[in-house]
Design a protein around this motif. Structure first.
Motif, short mmCIF file in Angstrom:
data_model
loop_
_atom_site.label_atom_id
_atom_site.label_comp_id
_atom_site.label_asym_id
_atom_site.label_seq_id
_atom_site.Cartn_x
_atom_site.Cartn_y
_atom_site.Cartn_z
N ALA A 110 0.82 -1.22 0.00
CA ALA A 110 0.00 0.00 0.00
C ALA A 110 0.85 1.26 0.00
CB ALA A 110 -0.93 0.01 1.20
N THR A 111 2.07 1.18 0.53
CA THR A 111 2.90 2.39 0.61
C THR A 111 4.12 2.34 -0.32
OG1 THR A 111 3.89 1.36 2.55
CG2 THR A 111 2.24 3.07 2.96
N ASP A 112 4.27 1.25 -1.06
CA ASP A 112 5.39 1.15 -1.99
C ASP A 112 5.01 1.84 -3.31
OD1 ASP A 112 7.49 0.45 -3.64
OD2 ASP A 112 7.66 -1.58 -2.83
N VAL A 113 5.11 3.15 -3.31
CA VAL A 113 4.64 3.94 -4.45
C VAL A 113 5.46 3.64 -5.70
CG1 VAL A 113 4.27 6.30 -5.30
CG2 VAL A 113 3.76 5.73 -2.93
N LYS A 114 6.76 3.40 -5.50
CA LYS A 114 7.63 3.14 -6.65
C LYS A 114 7.16 1.88 -7.40
CE LYS A 114 12.57 2.69 -7.56
NZ LYS A 114 12.69 1.25 -7.75
N ALA A 115 6.86 0.82 -6.63
CA ALA A 115 6.41 -0.43 -7.26
C ALA A 115 5.09 -0.21 -7.99
CB ALA A 115 6.26 -1.51 -6.20
N PHE A 116 4.21 0.58 -7.39
CA PHE A 116 2.91 0.82 -8.03
C PHE A 116 3.06 1.64 -9.31
CE2 PHE A 116 -1.52 2.71 -7.96
CZ PHE A 116 -2.12 1.55 -8.41
N ILE A 117 3.94 2.64 -9.26
CA ILE A 117 4.16 3.46 -10.46
C ILE A 117 4.67 2.58 -11.61
CG2 ILE A 117 5.72 5.23 -11.42
CD1 ILE A 117 5.22 6.88 -8.89
N GLU A 118 5.52 1.61 -11.29
CA GLU A 118 6.02 0.72 -12.36
C GLU A 118 4.86 -0.04 -13.02
OE1 GLU A 118 9.11 -1.58 -10.52
OE2 GLU A 118 10.39 0.21 -10.35
N VAL A 119 3.90 -0.44 -12.21
CA VAL A 119 2.73 -1.15 -12.75
C VAL A 119 1.93 -0.21 -13.67
CG1 VAL A 119 0.50 -2.16 -12.14
CG2 VAL A 119 2.54 -2.77 -10.82
N VAL A 120 1.75 1.03 -13.22
CA VAL A 120 0.95 1.97 -14.02
C VAL A 120 1.68 2.29 -15.33
CG1 VAL A 120 -0.26 4.18 -14.03
CG2 VAL A 120 -0.04 2.92 -11.89
N GLN A 121 3.00 2.37 -15.27
CA GLN A 121 3.76 2.61 -16.51
C GLN A 121 3.57 1.44 -17.48
OE1 GLN A 121 7.50 3.43 -14.55
NE2 GLN A 121 7.28 5.66 -14.86
N GLU A 122 3.44 0.24 -16.94
CA GLU A 122 3.19 -0.92 -17.80
C GLU A 122 1.79 -0.82 -18.43
OE1 GLU A 122 5.23 -3.22 -18.86
OE2 GLU A 122 3.65 -4.28 -19.95
N LEU A 123 0.80 -0.37 -17.63
CA LEU A 123 -0.55 -0.17 -18.18
C LEU A 123 -0.51 0.88 -19.30
CD1 LEU A 123 -2.56 -0.03 -14.83
CD2 LEU A 123 -2.80 -1.81 -16.59
N GLU A 124 0.32 1.90 -19.11
CA GLU A 124 0.44 2.94 -20.14
C GLU A 124 1.11 2.39 -21.41
OE1 GLU A 124 0.95 7.46 -19.59
OE2 GLU A 124 2.97 6.67 -19.67
N ARG A 125 2.12 1.52 -21.22
CA ARG A 125 2.72 0.89 -22.41
C ARG A 125 1.66 0.06 -23.13
NH1 ARG A 125 7.42 0.86 -19.23
NH2 ARG A 125 6.91 -1.08 -18.17
N GLY A 126 0.71 -0.48 -22.39
CA GLY A 126 -0.39 -1.25 -22.98
C GLY A 126 -1.54 -0.36 -23.46
N LEU A 127 -1.35 0.96 -23.43
CA LEU A 127 -2.31 1.92 -24.00
C LEU A 127 -3.66 1.94 -23.30
CD1 LEU A 127 -1.58 1.25 -27.81
CD2 LEU A 127 -0.54 2.99 -26.35
N PHE A 128 -3.69 1.53 -22.01
CA PHE A 128 -4.94 1.60 -21.26
C PHE A 128 -5.45 3.04 -21.26
CE2 PHE A 128 -6.28 -2.09 -18.58
CZ PHE A 128 -5.51 -3.04 -19.23
#
Ligand SMILES: Cc1cc2nc3c(=O)[nH]c(=O)nc-3n(C[C@H](O)[C@H](O)[C@H](O)COP(=O)(O)O)c2cc1C
Length: 386
Positions: free
Chosen positions: A33-51
């Motif tokens: 819940a507080t590991d923002v860096k790990a979460f941002i990496e996931v969102v960047q992956e969603l962005e690479r997938g054009l979500f």
């Protein structure tokens, strides 16, 4: 022949994924819940997938019942403020929409309008708001409210007035009211500001917002409540609706909110209805997807194993369902959750997204600069009070 209908894709998640037990998976970071860096990496992956967007849900406070009953759940017990988290994500992404959740029963329209306008400005027009009315007594008590005040449909009356005020505040200034004319020494043109003077049943708001009109005009409004009152609010005010349940249910809900939108004088195509796939696991083969499902199911309490609600399959399996629902008018797009994030998100963008693109069912690049443009929705004209 008309072009094939393309899917909209919105990821619906928490930083631990969309399943209560997602935090137990070994791939999940130790303090999800507080590991923002790990979460941002996931969102960047969603962005690479054009979500189209990331959608963060939230309840303001813990779940009802004793702590013993919830000690196994991360999602409902630890959660950063979603709007703040999205503002951190905004600076680490460029295209993906950022939809936060905020309650019309537990906040004030002025502060919420300001928060969302700020998120829209600092993300370059990517903000959205999931309008919720809050159902839990524990949430009401955190704000000193009598739980009786929060019964539907009354809470939707509050929500309707709240949203109306928020939109009025976003429209305080004309789009080009801020001139910053150094020679004249003028910041904004006073003719192009129209303060609100709202005196309603619940709210009294006098004045203008202290920020230029948001890049999207109005940030995207999402609504998920599908009761009678929820559908009415959706039909009047929402850009995005969530229809949970199976294909038949989603189709009924979509038809109904589109009909209601038309009755309110709207073009129903300006309301995008997303079906909800709460948890998806995808792999190269069915055997692998089933192995991942078994591995995850082993983390559940035996009583939960019958109803884990996870859709597992190959990219073709998932794409077949998406195509069926698009062609059967059950949905315009999909709100996709993942039981945990590290692994399943990348599998989805590696496998399902290219499969949908091959079938002509998903974009191959972001088309617009704002979330509204990517969703194919018009920018609302400014409404000026009479
Ligand atoms: C997919 C989905 C996501 C939701 N996210 C939230 C949320 O983040 N916070 C919240 O308070 N309610 C959330 N809700 C609850 C709805 O806003 C709504 O209150 C609920 O579906 C009951 O419908 P009704 O209010 O029309 O009776 C969500 C509902 C769905 C189906």
């Amino acid at each position: 022949m008309s072009a094939k209908k393309q899917a909209r894709l919105v990821a619906i998640t928490h930083s631990t994924g969309s399943h209560l037990r997602g935090w137990r998976h070994p791939n999940t970071p130790a303090r999800p819940a507080t590991d923002v860096k790990a979460f941002i990496e996931v969102v960047q992956e969603l962005e690479r997938g054009l979500f189209d967007a990331l959608f963060l849900s939230e309840t303001t406070g813990t779940m009802p019942g004793p702590a013993e009953a919830h000690q196994h759940d991360s999602m409902v017990n630890e959660s950063l403020d979603p709007t703040l988290l999205l503002s951190a994500i905004a600076s680490a992404t460029r295209h993906i929409g950022l939809i936060t959740t905020a309650s019309t029963s537990l906040t004030q329209p002025y502060s919420l309008a300001r928060l969302l306008a700020s998120l829209d400005h600092l993300s370059g027009g990517r903000a959205g708001w999931n309008v919720v009315t809050s159902r839990f007594e524990t949430e009401a008590r955190n704000f000193g409210l009598d739980a009786q005040l929060l019964r539907a449909p009354e809470r939707y009356d509050v929500a309707a007035e709240f949203v109306d005020v928020v939109k009025g505040l976003w429209d305080s200034f004309d789009d080009d009211a801020f001139v910053h004319d150094r020679e004249k020494g003028q910041v904004f043109d006073p003719v192009r500001v129209q303060p609100l003077d709202h005196r309603g049943r619940r709210f009294r708001v006098s004045g203008s917002l202290d920020i230029a009109r948001p890049p999207q005009g109005h940030p995207i409004i999402l609504q998920a409540g599908m009761s009678e009152a929820g559908r009415e609010l959706t039909a009047r005010e929402a850009d995005l609706a969530l229809a949970s349940g199976g294909g038949w249910h989603a189709r009924e809900a979509r038809e109904d909110v589109r009909r209601r939108a038309a009755a309110h004088g709207r073009d129903p195509d300006t309301l995008v209805v997303l079906a909800v796939f709460p948890s998806v696991l995808v792999a190269d083969t069915r055997a692998e997807a089933e192995a991942q499902l078994r591995e995850f199911t082993a983390l559940l309490h035996p009583a939960e194993r019958q109803q884990h609600g996870i859709l597992a399959g190959t990219a073709a399996d998932i794409a077949d369902i998406i195509e069926d629902w698009l062609d059967g008018d059950a949905a315009d797009g999909f709100a996709v959750g993942f039981p945990y994030l590290q692994g399943p998100v990348a599998a989805f963008t590696r496998l399902v997204v290219p499969e949908l693109q091959r079938r002509g069912r998903f974009r191959t690049a972001y088309a617009g600069a704002t979330l509204r443009e990517n969703l194919g929705l018009p920018r609302p004209a400014r409404r000026v009070p009479e």
